[in-house]
Motif scaffolding. Structure first.
Motif, PDB file in Angstrom:
ATOM      1  N   GLU A  18       0.828  -1.209   0.000  1.00  0.00           N
ATOM      2  CA  GLU A  18       0.000   0.000   0.000  1.00  0.00           C
ATOM      3  C   GLU A  18       0.861   1.258   0.000  1.00  0.00           C
ATOM      4  O   GLU A  18       0.567   2.230  -0.700  1.00  0.00           O
ATOM      5  N   THR A  19       1.943   1.242   0.761  1.00  0.00           N
ATOM      6  CA  THR A  19       2.815   2.412   0.808  1.00  0.00           C
ATOM      7  C   THR A  19       3.544   2.615  -0.503  1.00  0.00           C
ATOM      8  O   THR A  19       3.699   3.745  -0.980  1.00  0.00           O
ATOM      9  N   LEU A  20       3.980   1.533  -1.139  1.00  0.00           N
ATOM     10  CA  LEU A  20       4.659   1.664  -2.436  1.00  0.00           C
ATOM     11  C   LEU A  20       3.689   2.171  -3.500  1.00  0.00           C
ATOM     12  O   LEU A  20       4.065   2.965  -4.375  1.00  0.00           O
ATOM     13  N   ARG A  21       2.443   1.738  -3.450  1.00  0.00           N
ATOM     14  CA  ARG A  21       1.454   2.276  -4.389  1.00  0.00           C
ATOM     15  C   ARG A  21       1.170   3.749  -4.090  1.00  0.00           C
ATOM     16  O   ARG A  21       0.867   4.523  -5.001  1.00  0.00           O
ATOM     17  N   ALA A  61      -2.124   3.674 -13.329  1.00  0.00           N
ATOM     18  CA  ALA A  61      -3.557   3.445 -13.163  1.00  0.00           C
ATOM     19  C   ALA A  61      -3.912   3.528 -11.691  1.00  0.00           C
ATOM     20  O   ALA A  61      -3.255   2.895 -10.845  1.00  0.00           O
ATOM     21  N   LYS A  62      -4.946   4.284 -11.375  1.00  0.00           N
ATOM     22  CA  LYS A  62      -5.378   4.429  -9.994  1.00  0.00           C
ATOM     23  C   LYS A  62      -6.039   3.140  -9.516  1.00  0.00           C
ATOM     24  O   LYS A  62      -6.847   2.536 -10.222  1.00  0.00           O
ATOM     25  N   ARG A  63      -5.684   2.733  -8.315  1.00  0.00           N
ATOM     26  CA  ARG A  63      -6.279   1.545  -7.705  1.00  0.00           C
ATOM     27  C   ARG A  63      -7.684   1.883  -7.227  1.00  0.00           C
ATOM     28  O   ARG A  63      -7.881   2.833  -6.468  1.00  0.00           O
ATOM     29  N   ARG A  64      -8.651   1.099  -7.675  1.00  0.00           N
ATOM     30  CA  ARG A  64     -10.038   1.390  -7.324  1.00  0.00           C
ATOM     31  C   ARG A  64     -10.685   0.282  -6.501  1.00  0.00           C
ATOM     32  O   ARG A  64     -11.899   0.268  -6.328  1.00  0.00           O
ATOM     33  N   ALA A  65      -9.878  -0.643  -5.978  1.00  0.00           N
ATOM     34  CA  ALA A  65     -10.419  -1.669  -5.096  1.00  0.00           C
ATOM     35  C   ALA A  65     -10.981  -1.025  -3.834  1.00  0.00           C
ATOM     36  O   ALA A  65     -10.497   0.021  -3.376  1.00  0.00           O
ATOM     37  N   GLY A  69      -7.690   1.208   1.496  1.00  0.00           N
ATOM     38  CA  GLY A  69      -7.532   2.659   1.514  1.00  0.00           C
ATOM     39  C   GLY A  69      -7.269   3.241   0.142  1.00  0.00           C
ATOM     40  O   GLY A  69      -6.934   2.541  -0.805  1.00  0.00           O
ATOM     41  N   GLY A  70      -7.423   4.554   0.039  1.00  0.00           N
ATOM     42  CA  GLY A  70      -7.234   5.245  -1.231  1.00  0.00           C
ATOM     43  C   GLY A  70      -5.827   5.757  -1.413  1.00  0.00           C
ATOM     44  O   GLY A  70      -4.883   5.322  -0.756  1.00  0.00           O
ATOM     45  N   ASN A  71      -5.670   6.690  -2.341  1.00  0.00           N
ATOM     46  CA  ASN A  71      -4.383   7.312  -2.656  1.00  0.00           C
ATOM     47  C   ASN A  71      -3.321   6.283  -3.036  1.00  0.00           C
ATOM     48  O   ASN A  71      -2.178   6.338  -2.592  1.00  0.00           O
ATOM     49  N   GLN A  72      -3.717   5.323  -3.881  1.00  0.00           N
ATOM     50  CA  GLN A  72      -2.782   4.304  -4.353  1.00  0.00           C
ATOM     51  C   GLN A  72      -2.920   4.152  -5.867  1.00  0.00           C
ATOM     52  O   GLN A  72      -4.024   4.217  -6.408  1.00  0.00           O
ATOM     53  N   ASP A 105      -5.211  -7.313 -10.118  1.00  0.00           N
ATOM     54  CA  ASP A 105      -4.495  -7.688  -8.896  1.00  0.00           C
ATOM     55  C   ASP A 105      -5.429  -8.507  -8.000  1.00  0.00           C
ATOM     56  O   ASP A 105      -6.328  -7.956  -7.364  1.00  0.00           O
ATOM     57  N   PRO A 106      -5.231  -9.820  -7.933  1.00  0.00           N
ATOM     58  CA  PRO A 106      -6.134 -10.647  -7.137  1.00  0.00           C
ATOM     59  C   PRO A 106      -5.922 -10.499  -5.632  1.00  0.00           C
ATOM     60  O   PRO A 106      -6.729 -11.007  -4.842  1.00  0.00           O
ATOM     61  N   TYR A 107      -4.844  -9.807  -5.243  1.00  0.00           N
ATOM     62  CA  TYR A 107      -4.533  -9.670  -3.824  1.00  0.00           C
ATOM     63  C   TYR A 107      -4.902  -8.289  -3.290  1.00  0.00           C
ATOM     64  O   TYR A 107      -4.660  -7.983  -2.122  1.00  0.00           O
ATOM     65  N   GLY A 108      -5.483  -7.465  -4.128  1.00  0.00           N
ATOM     66  CA  GLY A 108      -5.753  -6.088  -3.725  1.00  0.00           C
ATOM     67  C   GLY A 108      -7.225  -5.770  -3.547  1.00  0.00           C
ATOM     68  O   GLY A 108      -7.637  -4.628  -3.696  1.00  0.00           O
ATOM     69  N   GLY A 109      -8.044  -6.789  -3.275  1.00  0.00           N
ATOM     70  CA  GLY A 109      -9.454  -6.535  -3.036  1.00  0.00           C
ATOM     71  C   GLY A 109     -10.323  -6.723  -4.250  1.00  0.00           C
ATOM     72  O   GLY A 109     -11.527  -6.441  -4.202  1.00  0.00           O
ATOM     73  N   GLU A 110      -9.749  -7.217  -5.386  1.00  0.00           N
ATOM     74  CA  GLU A 110     -10.527  -7.483  -6.584  1.00  0.00           C
ATOM     75  C   GLU A 110     -10.529  -9.000  -6.837  1.00  0.00           C
ATOM     76  O   GLU A 110      -9.699  -9.732  -6.296  1.00  0.00           O
TER      77      GLU A 110
END
Length: 322
Positions: A18-21, A61-65, A69-72, A105-110
Motif C-alpha cells: 500500500e505504501t509503495l502504491r 492506473a489508480k487503484r479502485r479496489a 484505503g485510497g491514494n494508491q 491484482d487478485p490480492y488487492g481486493g478485486e
C-alpha cells in the motif's frame, strides 16, 4: 495504531504494498494515464486485418479496489508492440470497442484469478471491452471500479472484419501532463511609428521588433501562442483592413482579420495552437508576429509610443503519435 508502521523509506525495513502504491500516486500527483506522450498508441496494422496494435510504453492506473484505503496507484510498462484482435461485426449493425490497459491484482481486493506463478505474474493486460455505447471515451463510463486506463475506441462498421486507421479514435491521456507559460511585453517601443497595411503581397514582422527566439522544452508536444496589441493608431478615416498572425519556427498560424474605418485607437489579437515537430523539442525556434494589408484598401494601422504588445506562449505535453 493509525499510521502504517513503516513509511517509505526507513533503512533496513520493507514498506507495505500500500505504501509503495502511495509513492506511485504521489509521483503522478494523483493523475493516471500514459507516462510519455507517444506511449501505448493504438493504431491499425500496417497491413490492415482484424486486429490493432499497441505501441510500447508505460502507464499509471489508480487503484479502485474497495479495500486497503485510497491514494494508491499502479505503474506498469510494456516493452514491445502488442497485437490485439478485434471481433468482426455482422449484419446486426456496427459496434464500438474500447481498448484499455488494466491491472488485475487478485490480492488487492478485486476478484481476478491468481497467476500460476505469483512471483512473475502477469498482473497487467491489454483488454478489449466490446460493444460499449457509441461515443464512449473512458472505461470509467462503463466500469467505474476498473483499475485501468483507456487507450482507444475502435468503431467497427456493420459487416466488417478489417480494421483501418479511420476506425480508431485515440483516447489516451497523460498521467502527469506538463505545461509552461511565458509572457513578454513591448510597451511603447515605437518612437517612430511602424505601419501595417501598405504591403499586401507578403507577410511582414509587425510591429517592428515583434520577434523572439527561445528554446523549446524537451518535453513539449504543443505550443499555443497568443498576441494582444492595444493602442494601435488609425490616424484618419481611410479604411484600414488586413490580417495578423503568429508564426512558430517554420509553421504559420491562421490569419486573423482586423478592420477599422474611423480614426482612433484599437486593439487587435491573433493566436494559434501549434503541433510541434519532434525535431523542434529542445531546439531554438523563432516566434514572430506578422501582418499583411488587403489589396486596394489604402488605410494603415500604426504602432507608436502609445502601443503595448503582450505575447503569451504556453508549451504543453499531450498524447501524440511520435
Amino acid at each position: 495504531m493509525g499510521w502504517d508502521g513503516i513509511p517509505w523509506f526507513v533503512e533496513g525495513t520493507a514498506a507495505s504494498e500500500e505504501t509503495l502504491r502511495l509513492v506511485v500516486e504521489a509521483a503522478a500527483c494523483g493523475g493516471e494515464g500514459i507516462v510519455g506522450p507517444a506511449d501505448l498508441l493504438v493504431t491499425a496494422l500496417d497491413a490492415p486485418a482484424n486486429a490493432v496494435q499497441v505501441a510500447p510504453g508505460a502507464m499509471v492506473a489508480k487503484r479502485r479496489a474497495s479495500t486497503g484505503g485510497g491514494n494508491q496507484s499502479y505503474a506498469a510498462r510494456m516493452s514491445t508492440i502488442e497485437q490485439v484482435d478485434i471481433e468482426p461485426t455482422n449484419a446486426d449493425g456496427p459496434r464500438s470497442d474500447l481498448i484499455i490497459a488494466r491491472v488485475e491484482d487478485p490480492y488487492g481486493g478485486e476478484t481476478w484469478p491468481a497467476p500460476e506463478d505469483p512471483a512473475v505474474g502477469p498482473y497487467v493486460f491489454t483488454r478489449v471491452i466490446p460493444d460499449v455505447p457509441p461515443g464512449t471515451t473512458s472505461i470509467l463510463d462503463v466500469d467505474p471500479d476498473s483499475t485501468a486506463i483507456t487507450l482507444a475506441r475502435v468503431d467497427v462498421p456493420m459487416q466488417t472484419s478489417v480494421i483501418t486507421g479511420g476506425m480508431v479514435t485515440d483516447l489516451r491521456q497523460m498521467a502527469r501532463p506538463r505545461t509552461h507559460t511565458s509572457r513578454r511585453y513591448l510597451p511603447g517601443a515605437w518612437s517612430t511609428p511602424d505601419d501595417v497595411g501598405p504591403i499586401t503581397d507578403v507577410w511582414e514582422i509587425f510591429p517592428l521588433g515583434a520577434t523572439w527566439t527561445e528554446k523549446v522544452p524537451e518535453w513539449a508536444t504543443h505550443a499555443a501562442v497568443h498576441v494582444l496589441i492595444t493602442g494601435l493608431l488609425h490616424p484618419d478615416a481611410t479604411e484600414a483592413r488586413g490580417q495578423l498572425r503568429v508564426s512558430f519556427g517554420e509553421q504559420q498560424g491562421a490569419g486573423m482579420p482586423y478592420g477599422i474605418t474611423q480614426s482612433g485607437r484599437i486593439a487587435v489579437q491573433a493566436g494559434h495552437r501549434f503541433l510541434l515537430d519532434p525535431a523542434d523539442r529542445g531546439q531554438m525556434r523563432d516566434i514572430d508576429v506578422e501582418g499583411i494589408g488587403t489589396v486596394e484598401v489604402a488605410g494603415v494601422l500604426q504602432a507608436d509610443s502609445s502601443t503595448v504588445l503582450s505575447l503569451e506562449v504556453t508549451y504543453s505535453q499531450e498524447p501524440v503519435r511520435a
